[in-house]
Design an enzyme around this catalytic site. Structure first.
Site, PDB file in Angstrom:
ATOM      1  N   ASN A  10       0.868  -1.176   0.000  1.00 49.94           N
ATOM      2  CA  ASN A  10       0.000   0.000   0.000  1.00 49.94           C
ATOM      3  C   ASN A  10       0.906   1.228   0.000  1.00 49.94           C
ATOM      4  O   ASN A  10       1.462   1.597   1.029  1.00 49.94           O
ATOM      5  CB  ASN A  10      -0.888  -0.028   1.254  1.00 49.94           C
ATOM      6  CG  ASN A  10      -1.737   1.227   1.357  1.00 49.94           C
ATOM      7  OD1 ASN A  10      -1.794   2.041   0.417  1.00 49.94           O
ATOM      8  ND2 ASN A  10      -2.402   1.414   2.494  1.00 49.94           N
ATOM      9  N   TRP A  11       1.038   1.818  -1.182  1.00 51.61           N
ATOM     10  CA  TRP A  11       1.960   2.962  -1.300  1.00 51.61           C
ATOM     11  C   TRP A  11       1.420   4.223  -0.617  1.00 51.61           C
ATOM     12  O   TRP A  11       2.119   5.204  -0.482  1.00 51.61           O
ATOM     13  CB  TRP A  11       2.210   3.277  -2.782  1.00 51.61           C
ATOM     14  CG  TRP A  11       3.007   2.254  -3.523  1.00 51.61           C
ATOM     15  CD1 TRP A  11       3.518   1.082  -3.054  1.00 51.61           C
ATOM     16  CD2 TRP A  11       3.405   2.328  -4.906  1.00 51.61           C
ATOM     17  NE1 TRP A  11       4.199   0.418  -4.046  1.00 51.61           N
ATOM     18  CE2 TRP A  11       4.141   1.163  -5.198  1.00 51.61           C
ATOM     19  CE3 TRP A  11       3.191   3.251  -5.929  1.00 51.61           C
ATOM     20  CZ2 TRP A  11       4.685   0.907  -6.464  1.00 51.61           C
ATOM     21  CZ3 TRP A  11       3.717   3.008  -7.185  1.00 51.61           C
ATOM     22  CH2 TRP A  11       4.458   1.846  -7.444  1.00 51.61           C
ATOM     23  N   LYS A  12       0.141   4.182  -0.244  1.00 52.70           N
ATOM     24  CA  LYS A  12      -0.496   5.382   0.337  1.00 52.70           C
ATOM     25  C   LYS A  12      -0.290   6.562  -0.612  1.00 52.70           C
ATOM     26  O   LYS A  12      -0.402   6.376  -1.819  1.00 52.70           O
ATOM     27  CB  LYS A  12       0.017   5.635   1.756  1.00 52.70           C
ATOM     28  CG  LYS A  12      -0.172   4.402   2.640  1.00 52.70           C
ATOM     29  CD  LYS A  12       0.017   4.658   4.108  1.00 52.70           C
ATOM     30  CE  LYS A  12      -0.212   3.368   4.892  1.00 52.70           C
ATOM     31  NZ  LYS A  12      -0.121   3.532   6.331  1.00 52.70           N
ATOM     32  N   HIS A  96      -9.674   1.321   4.654  1.00 44.31           N
ATOM     33  CA  HIS A  96      -8.401   1.518   5.362  1.00 44.31           C
ATOM     34  C   HIS A  96      -8.632   2.508   6.511  1.00 44.31           C
ATOM     35  O   HIS A  96      -9.438   3.431   6.383  1.00 44.31           O
ATOM     36  CB  HIS A  96      -7.335   2.061   4.392  1.00 44.31           C
ATOM     37  CG  HIS A  96      -5.967   2.022   4.990  1.00 44.31           C
ATOM     38  ND1 HIS A  96      -5.533   2.974   5.884  1.00 44.31           N
ATOM     39  CD2 HIS A  96      -4.949   1.134   4.877  1.00 44.31           C
ATOM     40  CE1 HIS A  96      -4.295   2.667   6.277  1.00 44.31           C
ATOM     41  NE2 HIS A  96      -3.927   1.546   5.681  1.00 44.31           N
ATOM     42  N   GLU A  98      -7.013   4.926   7.473  1.00 34.08           N
ATOM     43  CA  GLU A  98      -6.772   6.333   7.134  1.00 34.08           C
ATOM     44  C   GLU A  98      -7.962   6.924   6.380  1.00 34.08           C
ATOM     45  O   GLU A  98      -8.182   8.128   6.386  1.00 34.08           O
ATOM     46  CB  GLU A  98      -5.453   6.442   6.343  1.00 34.08           C
ATOM     47  CG  GLU A  98      -4.266   6.245   7.287  1.00 34.08           C
ATOM     48  CD  GLU A  98      -3.023   5.647   6.662  1.00 34.08           C
ATOM     49  OE1 GLU A  98      -2.905   5.634   5.432  1.00 34.08           O
ATOM     50  OE2 GLU A  98      -2.163   5.172   7.438  1.00 34.08           O
ATOM     51  N   GLU A 166      -5.408  -4.575  10.744  1.00 35.24           N
ATOM     52  CA  GLU A 166      -4.415  -3.515  10.948  1.00 35.24           C
ATOM     53  C   GLU A 166      -4.738  -2.740  12.224  1.00 35.24           C
ATOM     54  O   GLU A 166      -5.563  -1.818  12.197  1.00 35.24           O
ATOM     55  CB  GLU A 166      -4.432  -2.535   9.759  1.00 35.24           C
ATOM     56  CG  GLU A 166      -4.033  -3.141   8.447  1.00 35.24           C
ATOM     57  CD  GLU A 166      -3.412  -2.098   7.508  1.00 35.24           C
ATOM     58  OE1 GLU A 166      -2.290  -2.340   7.048  1.00 35.24           O
ATOM     59  OE2 GLU A 166      -4.030  -1.045   7.258  1.00 35.24           O
ATOM     60  N   GLY A 172       2.671   2.616  10.961  1.00 33.91           N
ATOM     61  CA  GLY A 172       3.598   3.718  10.721  1.00 33.91           C
ATOM     62  C   GLY A 172       4.728   3.813  11.728  1.00 33.91           C
ATOM     63  O   GLY A 172       5.303   4.882  11.928  1.00 33.91           O
ATOM     64  N   SER A 214       3.457  -1.735  10.583  1.00 33.97           N
ATOM     65  CA  SER A 214       4.899  -1.792  10.811  1.00 33.97           C
ATOM     66  C   SER A 214       5.512  -3.147  10.486  1.00 33.97           C
ATOM     67  O   SER A 214       6.390  -3.635  11.202  1.00 33.97           O
ATOM     68  CB  SER A 214       5.238  -1.369  12.241  1.00 33.97           C
ATOM     69  OG  SER A 214       4.770  -0.056  12.452  1.00 33.97           O
ATOM     70  N   GLY A 235       2.878  -0.836   4.422  1.00 31.26           N
ATOM     71  CA  GLY A 235       2.868   0.585   4.099  1.00 31.26           C
ATOM     72  C   GLY A 235       4.270   1.079   3.784  1.00 31.26           C
ATOM     73  O   GLY A 235       4.828   0.775   2.720  1.00 31.26           O
TER      74      GLY A 235
END
Ligand code: 13P
Length: 254
Positions: A10-12, A96, A98, A166, A172, A214, A235
């Site tokens: 997931n490149w975000k 997700h 976010e 998650e 992160g 992570s 991520g």
């Protein structure tokens, strides 16, 4: 358990340029294409998806980070399941944390899931608690989130279905602060139990379970070996091609 490991990048909102995206995709695809025990999925931001249209292979697939719940309608800024399918995406991350933090509700997640399934795409639905309390309330939070996010999903939908666990508190950070394989396994069992209560024991075994939060080179093998999951949703560590490739190789060797 699924035979091939599923490793999802997931490149975000990264990288910042087309040139960098091409390099990252190219290197990852080349390495992922050599591994026979791993399916690699790259989920770039929307503007880059077209660059990699139909670049997927049997070992390396294209995915999106979000989607709208309908193919037609006035929906400025949204991207439909049909469009994703047409550029050759086969996976879509839905719900997700976010996106949930920006206002996405369980109800929206369930609508998106149904639209993704109707288009023949494979959803990767994200669930996870914000924090862990000593009384174990997070189990109820997780259970309710799974139940409402999966509203309207039928037994037969689980044939091509991915659930990514998650925990928000582990996202992160560094591998040292990730969840331990043992706790991941405990939660994986819990998720299957919730599914067994909602459906039945056989159905509960169908979705592919991933862990995200992570995951890095140093904890990949341990999580895949002992976490009760069939892959990872990665991520920050997926943005460094050589680091991510070593994670893919490590998954391939398990
Ligand atoms: P990190 O791997 O950067 O913790 O991100 C996890 C994640 O949110 C993947 O979807």
């Amino acid at each position: 358990m699924r035979k091939k490991k599923l490793m999802v990048a997931n490149w975000k909102m990264n990288p910042g340029s087309v040139a960098e995206a091409r390099v990252l995709f190219g290197k990852t695809k080349l390495a992922g294409g050599k591994l026979d025990k791993v399916e690699t999925v790259m989920c770039p931001p929307f503007p880059y998806l077209g660059l990699f249209a139909h670049a997927g292979t049997t070992r390396v697939s294209l995915g999106a980070q979000d989607v709208f719940w309908a193919n037609i309608g006035r929906a400025t800024g949204e991207v439909s399941p049909e469009m994703l399918k047409d550029v050759g995406a086969s996976y879509v991350i839905v719900g997700h944390s976010e996106r949930r933090a920006l206002g996405e509700t369980d109800e929206m997640v369930s609508k998106k899931l149904r639209a993704v399934l109707a288009e023949g795409l494979t959803p990767i639905v994200c669930v996870g608690e914000k924090e862990r309390d000593v009384d174990g309330k997070y189990f109820d939070i997780l259970k309710n989130q799974i139940k409402s996010s999966l509203a309207g999903i039928r037994r037969t939908d689980f044939r091509e279905f991915v659930i990514a666990y998650e925990p928000l508190w582990a996202i992160g950070k560094s591998a040292r602060e990730a969840m331990t394989p043992r706790d991941i396994r405990e939660t994986s069992i819990f998720i299957r139990k919730v599914l067994a209560d909602m459906y039945d024991a056989t159905t509960a075994e169908l979705p592919v379970l991933l862990y995200g939060g992570s995951a890095e080179g140093s904890n990949t093998a341990a999580i895949l070996r002992d976490g009760g999951v069939s892959g990872l949703l990665v991520g920050h560590a997926s943005l460094d091609a050589s680091g991510f490739i070593s994670m893919l190789k490590s998954a391939n060797s398990i």
